[in-house]
Design a protein around this motif. Structure first.
Motif, PDB file in Angstrom:
ATOM      1  N   UNK A 188       0.810  -1.219   0.000  1.00  0.00           N
ATOM      2  CA  UNK A 188       0.000   0.000   0.000  1.00  0.00           C
ATOM      3  C   UNK A 188       0.843   1.269   0.000  1.00  0.00           C
ATOM      4  N   UNK A 189       2.060   1.192   0.539  1.00  0.00           N
ATOM      5  CA  UNK A 189       2.886   2.394   0.676  1.00  0.00           C
ATOM      6  C   UNK A 189       3.549   2.827  -0.623  1.00  0.00           C
ATOM      7  N   UNK A 190       3.591   1.952  -1.617  1.00  0.00           N
ATOM      8  CA  UNK A 190       4.297   2.329  -2.854  1.00  0.00           C
ATOM      9  C   UNK A 190       3.520   2.003  -4.135  1.00  0.00           C
ATOM     10  N   UNK A 191       2.198   1.803  -4.024  1.00  0.00           N
ATOM     11  CA  UNK A 191       1.443   1.509  -5.242  1.00  0.00           C
ATOM     12  C   UNK A 191       1.416   2.702  -6.198  1.00  0.00           C
ATOM     13  N   UNK A 192       1.571   3.923  -5.650  1.00  0.00           N
ATOM     14  CA  UNK A 192       1.560   5.091  -6.540  1.00  0.00           C
ATOM     15  C   UNK A 192       2.789   5.111  -7.450  1.00  0.00           C
TER      16      UNK A 192
END
Length: 238
Positions: free
Chosen positions: A146-150
């Motif tokens: 979730x912390x790096x899906x962007x």
């Protein structure tokens, strides 16, 4: 004569009562929802089913066949459906024949995060839970959470919109420094993509390389294909 009149009045009275009762029942039925009809946008896979939608509406006491039209809150129906994890947009309206109709567009997954927790990445770059009804055929996203899906979203979104890339790329792995590696279908070489920059340039170069190597029957001779330099494709042979 009076006795005959009494006998005549009784059947007339019974008929009149029956007529009034039937009229009242018909009028009452006209005020109620006759059916709940769920419609999904054509061609979409069912990440949520018609049965699940009906159950959701009934459990929340917002819509069911037989409910009075006067207490039916269409805005509440739409809010409830739009809050569902698998639904992107929902519209609700009442037809002239008393049917509550819902038109539903589902969320579209473009990648599947695989790890300690599994979920989809949807076309808007948001987390989407897995569906108990259907499993999407999308690239696996590895070492991503979730912390790096962007970071991976622009790359996966571009792949999803290209038919060639969708057919040939089965996975995306995040490497240290937020660089990425692409995994190919039926080929044992890895494609080092680098950072999610110059995406169109890199992938167009890769498509040109792939088609030329396929034509020359050399795809099986490579062990690594490097796109990190942007303006060229650097290959290492086995």
């Amino acid at each position: 004569m009076k006795h005959k009149l009494k006998y005549i009045k009784l059947p007339v009275l019974v008929i009149l009562v029956a007529f009034l009762f039937g009229f009242a029942e018909k009028r009452n039925n006209a005020r109620k929802v006759s059916e709940v009809k769920v419609q999904f946008i054509a061609g979409e896979n069912l990440y949520v089913t018609e049965e699940a939608v009906n159950k959701l509406l009934i459990q929340n006491d917002v819509a069911a066949a037989g409910i009075d039209k006067e207490i039916l809150d269409l805005n509440r129906v739409e809010r409830l459906l739009n809050n569902h994890d698998m639904i992107e947009n929902a519209e609700a309206f009442l037809s002239l024949d008393g049917k509550l109709q819902t038109k539903i567009s589902q969320r579209k997954p473009i990648g599947r995060i695989v790890g300690s927790s599994s979920f989809y990445l949807d076309k808007n770059g948001l987390e989407m839970p897995l569906s108990p009804y259907y499993s999407a055929r999308v690239p696996l996203l590895l070492d991503i959470d979730s912390s790096n899906i962007e970071k991976v979203y622009p790359l996966v979104s571009y792949i999803q919109q290209d038919k060639f890339l969708t057919q040939h790329i089965t996975g995306v792995r995040r490497l240290p420094g937020n660089k990425f590696e692409l995994q190919m279908r039926k080929l044992d070489f890895k494609v080092y993509f680098g950072k999610a920059e110059n995406i169109a340039l890199k992938l167009n170069n890769f498509k040109a390389f792939y088609k030329k190597a396929l034509q020359d029957e050399k795809l099986e001779t490579y062990k690594k294909v490097n796109l990190q330099f942007g303006d060229q494709v650097v290959c290492t042979k086995k």
